[in-house]
Design a protein around this motif. Structure first.
Motif, PDB file in Angstrom:
ATOM      1  N   GLY A  13     -22.444  -4.577  30.530  1.00 57.17           N
ATOM      2  CA  GLY A  13     -22.017  -5.476  29.454  1.00 57.17           C
ATOM      3  C   GLY A  13     -22.984  -6.627  29.292  1.00 57.17           C
ATOM      4  O   GLY A  13     -23.698  -7.009  30.228  1.00 57.17           O
ATOM      5  N   THR A  14     -23.014  -7.210  28.114  1.00 59.25           N
ATOM      6  CA  THR A  14     -23.872  -8.373  27.874  1.00 59.25           C
ATOM      7  C   THR A  14     -23.220  -9.629  28.456  1.00 59.25           C
ATOM      8  O   THR A  14     -22.050  -9.617  28.842  1.00 59.25           O
ATOM      9  N   ILE A  15     -23.984 -10.687  28.497  1.00 54.87           N
ATOM     10  CA  ILE A  15     -23.451 -11.961  28.987  1.00 54.87           C
ATOM     11  C   ILE A  15     -22.241 -12.378  28.154  1.00 54.87           C
ATOM     12  O   ILE A  15     -21.195 -12.752  28.692  1.00 54.87           O
ATOM     13  N   GLU A  16     -22.354 -12.298  26.835  1.00 57.96           N
ATOM     14  CA  GLU A  16     -21.246 -12.738  25.986  1.00 57.96           C
ATOM     15  C   GLU A  16     -20.033 -11.820  26.116  1.00 57.96           C
ATOM     16  O   GLU A  16     -18.895 -12.285  26.056  1.00 57.96           O
TER      17      GLU A  16
ATOM     18  N   LEU B 209     -18.285 -12.841  29.370  1.00 59.33           N
ATOM     19  CA  LEU B 209     -17.584 -14.112  29.188  1.00 59.33           C
ATOM     20  C   LEU B 209     -16.329 -13.933  28.340  1.00 59.33           C
ATOM     21  O   LEU B 209     -15.288 -14.551  28.623  1.00 59.33           O
ATOM     22  N   ALA B 210     -16.397 -13.084  27.329  1.00 62.44           N
ATOM     23  CA  ALA B 210     -15.228 -12.838  26.482  1.00 62.44           C
ATOM     24  C   ALA B 210     -14.105 -12.188  27.281  1.00 62.44           C
ATOM     25  O   ALA B 210     -12.923 -12.539  27.112  1.00 62.44           O
ATOM     26  N   MET B 211     -14.450 -11.241  28.165  1.00 64.82           N
ATOM     27  CA  MET B 211     -13.426 -10.606  28.997  1.00 64.82           C
ATOM     28  C   MET B 211     -12.807 -11.614  29.960  1.00 64.82           C
ATOM     29  O   MET B 211     -11.598 -11.602  30.201  1.00 64.82           O
ATOM     30  N   ALA B 212     -13.639 -12.504  30.518  1.00 63.47           N
ATOM     31  CA  ALA B 212     -13.123 -13.527  31.426  1.00 63.47           C
ATOM     32  C   ALA B 212     -12.188 -14.484  30.703  1.00 63.47           C
ATOM     33  O   ALA B 212     -11.154 -14.886  31.242  1.00 63.47           O
TER      34      ALA B 212
ATOM     35  N   LEU C   9     -27.487 -14.486  25.323  1.00 69.73           N
ATOM     36  CA  LEU C   9     -26.098 -14.021  25.281  1.00 69.73           C
ATOM     37  C   LEU C   9     -25.983 -12.507  25.159  1.00 69.73           C
ATOM     38  O   LEU C   9     -24.994 -11.924  25.620  1.00 69.73           O
ATOM     39  N   ARG C  10     -26.974 -11.862  24.559  1.00 67.28           N
ATOM     40  CA  ARG C  10     -26.893 -10.416  24.346  1.00 67.28           C
ATOM     41  C   ARG C  10     -27.712  -9.630  25.368  1.00 67.28           C
ATOM     42  O   ARG C  10     -27.955  -8.439  25.194  1.00 67.28           O
ATOM     43  N   THR C  11     -28.100 -10.304  26.459  1.00 68.25           N
ATOM     44  CA  THR C  11     -28.779  -9.638  27.576  1.00 68.25           C
ATOM     45  C   THR C  11     -27.752  -8.990  28.482  1.00 68.25           C
ATOM     46  O   THR C  11     -26.712  -9.583  28.782  1.00 68.25           O
TER      47      THR C  11
ATOM     48  N   LEU D 192     -29.437  -7.081  34.229  1.00 62.31           N
ATOM     49  CA  LEU D 192     -30.843  -7.474  34.211  1.00 62.31           C
ATOM     50  C   LEU D 192     -31.069  -8.876  34.784  1.00 62.31           C
ATOM     51  O   LEU D 192     -32.212  -9.306  34.920  1.00 62.31           O
ATOM     52  N   LEU D 193     -29.994  -9.579  35.124  1.00 66.67           N
ATOM     53  CA  LEU D 193     -30.119 -10.933  35.664  1.00 66.67           C
ATOM     54  C   LEU D 193     -30.434 -10.899  37.153  1.00 66.67           C
ATOM     55  O   LEU D 193     -30.121  -9.932  37.860  1.00 66.67           O
TER      56      LEU D 193
END
Length: 262
Positions: free
Chosen positions: A97-100, A103-106, A142-144, A148-149
């Motif tokens: 999943g992307t970063i955003e 965060l949306a799921m959280a 946000l769309r990474t 990959l982090l």
């Protein structure tokens, strides 16, 4: 706020490998308490957090959050009260999943979900604001995909995910242990900032005694599924690592003597 009442947790019960992980343990946290938890391997620290989070059900005792008995609730319902960061930076996020999206799921944790857009312009702006505080540049990515982090970046993201929805209880399970010293120091600073900003009631496990003394307003030491002692107030602020080790050795020796004497 949080009341753990007489919890006993046994693994492999009634087998040769039976292990009592928590032994009639009780602990109460008031609103805004920040309690650090130390103890040797196998002391029951992570088991305590897993019981509070609803991942493990105890054989005896109960867990209360905000005056509600949550002991027998399924884990996904307890998640409405709890934010959590794990030792492993890979845990607690969705790598594909992307970063955003993460965060949306959280942000939706513990809330009713319907057929609506997961990431809106308003949410995206909120995410950028929260990520800017990390000073890692993630607000521009946000769309990474999270996979990959780096480990430090992912742990910082996990901390945001666990705190920005303002959970009733924040559980931190050695969340800096797998990081290099500079990243560990960053996550420690970000933890202090988040707990202070949101006034979070926090239970944090650490093997770093200096960290345990520096953070929070209370400290407990566990051994063999029990709380050996607690420090708070001036006693905690003035304590040293050597004093902690000496206190632990003295109490453990006394317990061993009593066991030998029957």
């Amino acid at each position: 706020m949080l009341d753990v009442r007489g919890i006993t947790k046994v693994f492999a019960q009634h087998t040769p490998n039976e292990k009592v992980a928590l032994n009639d343990l009780s602990l109460s946290l008031a609103e805004g308490d920040f309690v650090t938890v130390i103890g040797s391997n196998g002391a029951g620290k992570s088991t305590l957090l897993n019981v509070v989070a609803g991942e493990f059900r105890p054989e005896k005792g109960s867990v209360w959050i905000d005056g509600r008995d949550v002991t027998r609730l399924p884990e996904y319902k307890v998640a409405a009260y709890v934010g959590r960061v794990f030792q492993d930076p890979l845990a607690g996020t969705t790598p594909r999943g992307t970063i955003e999206q993460n965060l949306a799921m959280a942000l939706a944790r513990g809330k009713r979900r319907g057929l609506r857009r997961g990431v809106t312009a308003a949410k995206r702006e909120l995410f950028r604001t929260e990520l800017e505080r990390l000073e890692l540049g993630l607000e521009h990515r946000l769309r990474t995909e999270v996979g990959l982090l780096s480990g430090g970046q992912r742990q910082a993201l996990s901390l945001v995910m666990a705190t920005f929805s303002k959970p009733r209880i924040l559980l931190l399970d050695e969340h800096t242990a797998a990081l290099d010293p500079s990243r560990a120091a960053l996550i420690t600073r970000l933890t202090e900032d988040a707990v202070r900003r949101y006034g979070l009631t926090t239970l944090m496990i650490t093997h770093n005694m200096e960290q345990a003394l520096a953070l929070g307003n209370r400290l407990i030491m566990m051994h063999e599924g029990r709380i050996l002692f607690e420090l708070a107030g001036d006693e905690k602020r003035n304590a040293t690592v050597d004093q902690l080790l000496a206190k632990f050795a003295g109490i453990r020796g006394s317990l061993s003597d009593r066991t030998l004497l029957g």
